[in-house]
Design a protein around this motif. Sequence first.
Motif, mmCIF file in Angstrom:
data_model
loop_
_atom_site.group_PDB
_atom_site.id
_atom_site.type_symbol
_atom_site.label_atom_id
_atom_site.label_comp_id
_atom_site.label_asym_id
_atom_site.label_seq_id
_atom_site.Cartn_x
_atom_site.Cartn_y
_atom_site.Cartn_z
ATOM 1 N N UNK A 178 0.723 -1.341 -0.056
ATOM 2 C CA UNK A 178 -0.061 -0.080 -0.118
ATOM 3 C C UNK A 178 1.092 1.492 -0.042
ATOM 4 N N UNK A 179 1.646 1.619 1.084
ATOM 5 C CA UNK A 179 2.839 2.561 0.705
ATOM 6 C C UNK A 179 3.412 2.754 -0.568
ATOM 7 N N UNK A 180 3.481 1.317 -1.393
ATOM 8 C CA UNK A 180 4.014 2.219 -3.187
ATOM 9 C C UNK A 180 2.947 2.059 -3.676
ATOM 10 N N UNK A 181 2.277 2.178 -2.973
ATOM 11 C CA UNK A 181 0.537 2.262 -4.451
ATOM 12 C C UNK A 181 0.734 4.003 -3.977
ATOM 13 N N UNK A 182 0.979 4.005 -2.951
ATOM 14 C CA UNK A 182 0.844 5.722 -2.294
ATOM 15 C C UNK A 182 1.592 6.475 -3.452
ATOM 16 N N UNK A 183 2.910 5.814 -2.899
ATOM 17 C CA UNK A 183 4.364 6.917 -3.493
ATOM 18 C C UNK A 183 3.817 7.212 -4.998
ATOM 19 N N UNK A 184 3.412 6.084 -5.209
ATOM 20 C CA UNK A 184 3.117 6.067 -7.615
ATOM 21 C C UNK A 184 2.211 6.588 -7.075
ATOM 22 N N UNK A 185 1.034 6.579 -6.538
ATOM 23 C CA UNK A 185 -0.043 7.079 -7.168
ATOM 24 C C UNK A 185 0.591 8.958 -7.107
ATOM 25 N N UNK B 134 1.355 12.388 -9.846
ATOM 26 C CA UNK B 134 0.720 13.199 -10.123
ATOM 27 C C UNK B 134 1.716 14.584 -9.859
ATOM 28 N N UNK B 135 2.872 14.195 -10.268
ATOM 29 C CA UNK B 135 3.530 15.234 -9.986
ATOM 30 C C UNK B 135 3.766 15.659 -9.109
ATOM 31 N N UNK B 136 3.756 15.159 -7.495
ATOM 32 C CA UNK B 136 3.761 15.341 -6.607
ATOM 33 C C UNK B 136 5.362 15.527 -5.250
ATOM 34 N N UNK C 56 -5.230 15.935 -4.449
ATOM 35 C CA UNK C 56 -7.084 14.995 -4.563
ATOM 36 C C UNK C 56 -6.921 13.700 -6.050
ATOM 37 N N UNK C 57 -6.804 14.390 -6.826
ATOM 38 C CA UNK C 57 -6.230 13.773 -7.856
ATOM 39 C C UNK C 57 -5.024 11.508 -7.407
ATOM 40 N N UNK C 58 -4.168 12.325 -6.334
ATOM 41 C CA UNK C 58 -3.701 11.431 -6.767
ATOM 42 C C UNK C 58 -4.999 10.133 -5.485
ATOM 43 N N UNK D 146 -1.296 22.230 -14.787
ATOM 44 C CA UNK D 146 -1.367 21.235 -13.869
ATOM 45 C C UNK D 146 -3.073 20.452 -14.218
ATOM 46 N N UNK D 147 -3.566 21.795 -15.124
ATOM 47 C CA UNK D 147 -4.544 21.278 -15.791
ATOM 48 C C UNK D 147 -4.180 20.317 -16.815
#
Length: 259
Positions: free
Chosen positions: A118-125, A129-131, A151-153, A176-177
């Motif tokens: 799950x931590x890997x999925x969070x890091x990937x998201x 999104x470029x954060x 929010x998109x992540x 961002x758009x």
Amino acid sequence: MPRPAAVRAPAVVRFDNLTLGYNRHPAVHHLRGEVAAGSLLAVVGPNGAGKSTLLKGIAGELRPLQGRIELHGVHRRQIAYLTQQATLDISFPIIVHDFVAMGLWREMGAFAGLNRARRQRIAQAIDDVGLSGLETRPIGSLSGGQLQRALFARVMLQDAPLVLLDEPYGAIDAASVRDLAALVRQWHTQGRTVIAVLHDLEHVRQEYPETLLLAREVIARGDTAGVLSDTNLEHARAIAEGRGDDPHAAVCRSDREGA
């Protein structure tokens, strides 16, 4: 030989004489129709047209005054709903990583921990999104564009078949758009159903094949080019300003929810 008829995708959302509103005053009324699975649908209209109200109804946050909303092949817990930034309390002390991780809430429940996967999925998201590099920043310190990316992540982690976006590009920078619109196209390519409330009609024309034009009632629905005709847009404006033939206009003008 005759060409076989195109197979129509099944409905994922169906409106049956639907009326939604506040304090018994209709904000959007007598909607009928359906949204097919895999649709990329823009919802547009003047301020007070009932656009955000419709998303709240689909998400289950607002009960119909009349009629019903039917979901097919999807449960409400499988809906990803991105609300407007104005509804967020950015003073709450939470960092980007934990804010994005909230997208796993329904999957994890209240007590499950964040394992390595799950931590890997969070890091990937966050990276998608470029954060990357901002994981420990408080969300209150983010720019409007950065907050929308977060929010998109969070929506990405929900991995939902039905995605509702309420003004996803409001008050954010052009880069961002562009980046977030690319994510929406990716979700559509993956077969997700996306329903987005939008104001920028040129963006709608470029990105959304289907459009629903509302002015507390359905003005037009279908192919975007046909829906966004000058005649239809003027009709919607006339109803919103009380110049049209909407029998609920006099009541609704004092009860607009702002979208």
